[in-house]
Design a protein around this motif. Structure first.
Motif, PDB file in Angstrom:
ATOM      1  N   GLN A  45      30.813  24.085 -60.571  1.00  0.00           N
ATOM      2  CA  GLN A  45      30.230  25.237 -59.891  1.00  0.00           C
ATOM      3  C   GLN A  45      28.751  25.383 -60.229  1.00  0.00           C
ATOM      4  O   GLN A  45      27.927  25.625 -59.349  1.00  0.00           O
ATOM      5  N   ASN A  96      23.603  20.490 -51.533  1.00  0.00           N
ATOM      6  CA  ASN A  96      25.036  20.665 -51.713  1.00  0.00           C
ATOM      7  C   ASN A  96      25.819  19.454 -51.210  1.00  0.00           C
ATOM      8  O   ASN A  96      26.776  19.029 -51.832  1.00  0.00           O
ATOM      9  N   ASN A  97      25.404  18.919 -50.080  1.00  0.00           N
ATOM     10  CA  ASN A  97      26.052  17.722 -49.534  1.00  0.00           C
ATOM     11  C   ASN A  97      25.914  16.545 -50.486  1.00  0.00           C
ATOM     12  O   ASN A  97      26.869  15.808 -50.734  1.00  0.00           O
ATOM     13  N   CYS A 120      26.838  22.526 -58.559  1.00  0.00           N
ATOM     14  CA  CYS A 120      26.665  22.752 -57.119  1.00  0.00           C
ATOM     15  C   CYS A 120      25.579  23.785 -56.854  1.00  0.00           C
ATOM     16  O   CYS A 120      24.778  23.635 -55.938  1.00  0.00           O
ATOM     17  N   THR A 121      25.548  24.817 -57.660  1.00  0.00           N
ATOM     18  CA  THR A 121      24.507  25.840 -57.510  1.00  0.00           C
ATOM     19  C   THR A 121      23.135  25.234 -57.777  1.00  0.00           C
ATOM     20  O   THR A 121      22.186  25.470 -57.024  1.00  0.00           O
ATOM     21  N   GLY A 165      22.052  23.041 -54.887  1.00  0.00           N
ATOM     22  CA  GLY A 165      21.632  23.844 -53.735  1.00  0.00           C
ATOM     23  C   GLY A 165      20.270  24.469 -53.933  1.00  0.00           C
ATOM     24  O   GLY A 165      19.424  24.458 -53.034  1.00  0.00           O
ATOM     25  N   CYS A 194      29.520  19.009 -52.855  1.00  0.00           N
ATOM     26  CA  CYS A 194      30.064  20.371 -52.943  1.00  0.00           C
ATOM     27  C   CYS A 194      30.528  20.855 -51.584  1.00  0.00           C
ATOM     28  O   CYS A 194      30.028  20.516 -50.587  1.00  0.00           O
TER      29      CYS A 194
END
Length: 76
Positions: free
Chosen positions: A28, A71-72, A31-32, A35, A76
C-alpha cells in the motif's frame, strides 16, 4: 522551497514503507509512493509545455496521467 517539500514528502514515504510490518502494508505504501512520484514527474513535464492557462491544464493533466502511469508501473 518546492524542491525541499517534494524531497521531504518522498523521504516520509520511504520511512513509512520501512515501518510497515506486513507485506500488504508495504504494498500500500509502495503504491502510494509510485502514484505520488508519477504525479510529480507528470506535473513537472506538463508545466514545461504550453503557456498561460494552457500550462495550468497541461500541468494538471500531466499530474493525473503521471499518477496513473506510476500506479500501473508499480502493479497497483
Amino acid at each position: 522551497m518546492k524542491k525541499f517539500g517534494i524531497l521531504s514528502a518522498l523521504g516520509v514515504m520511504a520511512v513509512l514503507q520501512a515501518c510497515a510490518t506486513t507485506p500488504q502494508q508495504q504494498r500500500q505504501v509502495g503504491c502510494t509512493g509510485a502514484g505520488v512520484a508519477g504525479a510529480l514527474a507528470g506535473a513537472a513535464v506538463g508545466n514545461q509545455l504550453g503557456g498561460g492557462s494552457g500550462r495550468d491544464i497541461l500541468t494538471a493533466g500531466g499530474a493525473v496521467a503521471g499518477g496513473l502511469a506510476g500506479n500501473n508501473a508499480a502493479g497497483c
